[in-house]
Design a protein around this motif. Sequence first.
Motif, PDB file in Angstrom:
ATOM      1  N   THR A   1       9.900 -25.960  17.827  1.00 50.67           N
ATOM      2  CA  THR A   1       8.238 -25.464  18.117  1.00 50.67           C
ATOM      3  C   THR A   1       7.847 -24.115  18.162  1.00 50.67           C
ATOM      4  O   THR A   1       7.180 -23.855  17.838  1.00 50.67           O
ATOM      5  CB  THR A   1       7.838 -26.511  19.353  1.00 50.67           C
ATOM      6  OG1 THR A   1       8.254 -27.677  19.207  1.00 50.67           O
ATOM      7  CG2 THR A   1       6.263 -26.185  19.825  1.00 50.67           C
TER       8      THR A   1
ATOM      9  N   VAL B   1       7.967 -22.323  14.817  1.00 46.36           N
ATOM     10  CA  VAL B   1       6.606 -22.320  14.261  1.00 46.36           C
ATOM     11  C   VAL B   1       5.489 -21.660  14.711  1.00 46.36           C
ATOM     12  O   VAL B   1       4.384 -21.184  14.307  1.00 46.36           O
ATOM     13  CB  VAL B   1       6.302 -23.970  14.206  1.00 46.36           C
ATOM     14  CG1 VAL B   1       5.066 -24.088  13.386  1.00 46.36           C
ATOM     15  CG2 VAL B   1       7.329 -24.639  13.173  1.00 46.36           C
ATOM     16  N   GLY B   2       5.536 -21.649  16.260  1.00 45.16           N
ATOM     17  CA  GLY B   2       4.505 -20.917  17.092  1.00 45.16           C
ATOM     18  C   GLY B   2       3.476 -22.173  17.578  1.00 45.16           C
ATOM     19  O   GLY B   2       2.555 -21.648  18.010  1.00 45.16           O
ATOM     20  N   GLY B   3       4.305 -23.324  17.705  1.00 44.49           N
ATOM     21  CA  GLY B   3       3.343 -24.323  18.392  1.00 44.49           C
ATOM     22  C   GLY B   3       3.368 -24.180  20.017  1.00 44.49           C
ATOM     23  O   GLY B   3       3.517 -23.050  20.414  1.00 44.49           O
TER      24      GLY B   3
ATOM     25  N   ALA C   1      -1.442 -26.406  17.232  1.00 45.44           N
ATOM     26  CA  ALA C   1      -0.274 -26.199  18.251  1.00 45.44           C
ATOM     27  C   ALA C   1       0.324 -27.266  18.758  1.00 45.44           C
ATOM     28  O   ALA C   1       1.507 -27.563  19.013  1.00 45.44           O
ATOM     29  CB  ALA C   1      -0.641 -25.125  19.148  1.00 45.44           C
TER      30      ALA C   1
ATOM     31  N   VAL D   1       2.287 -29.595  16.309  1.00 38.02           N
ATOM     32  CA  VAL D   1       3.619 -29.073  16.008  1.00 38.02           C
ATOM     33  C   VAL D   1       4.464 -29.723  17.251  1.00 38.02           C
ATOM     34  O   VAL D   1       5.689 -30.092  16.765  1.00 38.02           O
ATOM     35  CB  VAL D   1       3.993 -27.513  16.046  1.00 38.02           C
ATOM     36  CG1 VAL D   1       5.092 -27.189  15.853  1.00 38.02           C
ATOM     37  CG2 VAL D   1       2.862 -27.169  14.858  1.00 38.02           C
TER      38      VAL D   1
ATOM     39  N   VAL E   1       9.833 -25.825   8.976  1.00 40.13           N
ATOM     40  CA  VAL E   1       9.516 -24.630   9.797  1.00 40.13           C
ATOM     41  C   VAL E   1       8.506 -23.849   9.181  1.00 40.13           C
ATOM     42  O   VAL E   1       7.532 -23.814   9.457  1.00 40.13           O
ATOM     43  CB  VAL E   1      10.508 -23.862  10.364  1.00 40.13           C
ATOM     44  CG1 VAL E   1       9.825 -22.601  11.055  1.00 40.13           C
ATOM     45  CG2 VAL E   1      11.140 -24.581  11.600  1.00 40.13           C
TER      46      VAL E   1
ATOM     47  N   ARG F   1       4.615 -24.190   9.619  1.00 42.09           N
ATOM     48  CA  ARG F   1       3.851 -22.768  10.338  1.00 42.09           C
ATOM     49  C   ARG F   1       2.715 -22.362   9.259  1.00 42.09           C
ATOM     50  O   ARG F   1       1.610 -21.886  10.041  1.00 42.09           O
ATOM     51  CB  ARG F   1       4.924 -21.643  10.296  1.00 42.09           C
ATOM     52  CG  ARG F   1       4.393 -20.343  10.827  1.00 42.09           C
ATOM     53  CD  ARG F   1       5.232 -19.167  10.705  1.00 42.09           C
ATOM     54  NE  ARG F   1       6.525 -19.276  11.298  1.00 42.09           N
ATOM     55  CZ  ARG F   1       7.674 -19.059  10.662  1.00 42.09           C
ATOM     56  NH1 ARG F   1       7.423 -18.893   9.149  1.00 42.09           N
ATOM     57  NH2 ARG F   1       8.876 -19.311  11.156  1.00 42.09           N
ATOM     58  N   SER F   2       2.870 -22.599   8.177  1.00 41.62           N
ATOM     59  CA  SER F   2       1.763 -22.241   7.099  1.00 41.62           C
ATOM     60  C   SER F   2       0.626 -23.016   7.499  1.00 41.62           C
ATOM     61  O   SER F   2      -0.445 -22.560   7.390  1.00 41.62           O
ATOM     62  CB  SER F   2       2.280 -22.263   5.713  1.00 41.62           C
ATOM     63  OG  SER F   2       1.163 -21.995   4.779  1.00 41.62           O
TER      64      SER F   2
ATOM     65  N   THR G   1      -1.067 -22.199  10.730  1.00 45.64           N
ATOM     66  CA  THR G   1      -2.012 -21.089  10.710  1.00 45.64           C
ATOM     67  C   THR G   1      -3.379 -21.029   9.903  1.00 45.64           C
ATOM     68  O   THR G   1      -4.179 -20.380  10.360  1.00 45.64           O
ATOM     69  CB  THR G   1      -1.005 -19.797   9.970  1.00 45.64           C
ATOM     70  OG1 THR G   1       0.090 -19.613  10.363  1.00 45.64           O
ATOM     71  CG2 THR G   1      -1.724 -18.436  10.031  1.00 45.64           C
TER      72      THR G   1
END
Length: 341
Positions: free
Chosen positions: A125, A128-130, A266, A269, A319, A323-324, A327
């Motif tokens: 998580t 990915v930036g979740g 977020a 994710v 991942v 992530r893409s 975003t």
Amino acid sequence: MGLLARIRKEWFIIGIVLVILSAKLQPSVGVRGGPLKPEITIAYVAVSLIFFNSGLSLKTEELTSALLHVRLHLFVQSFTLIFFPLAVWLLLKVLALTAIDQWLLRGLQTVSCMPPPVSSAVILTKAVGGNEAAAIFNSAFGSFLGIIVTPLLLLLFLGSSSSVPFSSIFSQLFMTVVVPLILGQVCRGFLRECLERRKPPFGTVSSAVLLMIIYTTFCDTFSNPNIELDPTSLLLVVLIIFSLQVSFMLLTFAFSTRSGSGFSPADTVAIVFCSTHKSLTLGIPMLKIVFEGYEHLSLISVPLLIYHPAQILLGSVLVPTIRSWMTSRQKAVKLSALQPV
């Protein structure tokens, strides 16, 4: 990445292979009554150490920020501890008609009963930036919940060894799981600053102890000449595990992104990883307690040993894609917010 760096990164997976091979070569070392005395060193000392270590490392003080996101937590815990076991139970009704080894199929059911892991879902998580706070909360809360729910689910779906009464199972769970976990949390309260400064390798310690538990489990198996592992069944179980993971990730993704769900990208994710990942660190010791005396314990453990690296491998591969997606969705939400009404 160089060979040494790769070995350092994947040492636990390599360790699982090595301890199983060692158990095959010299099973007498780790059997009950053998030199290692696993009925004491593993059943009590090793399991207690893992859960004390978990209590010491769980950052419950960081969970307050995520505490109020009740719908997300309810979704994750319901999916992983209610829907997951029931869905696998229905699937196994069909798979029971095939020639797949029945003990491996029972192992799939044990996987479904496990709580979310303390680390892998949080790590992915974060990568990915979740919603990392939500992932931490659900991993920690799921671990606490799993202490009670997982043994009950295992007994409900699989029963127990006839040689071990229920009272003995739950008293051992209390003494080797609950008490060490609470002690770990109490110690963390006194040692928090020191732990934050020194950052002890909690994960490495638990993994090393876990290898000892896996080793003794397979020593029992290889010392029994009546137990054989069918290679075809094993391959089919690997395919089933990957199929389950992909299917459940897609299902949680679809549910959490539908209109009106109320979850941010977020959040999605965190939901996808926490709902579908299962804990090997908590699972193997619990199987050791609940199925003490089962001669097929190691075969039941095999799907969980496969599921653990599979979830990390699949998650790591996905991942960049997730992530893409996150975003682009976040940008779309911001743009729509800036649009004049």
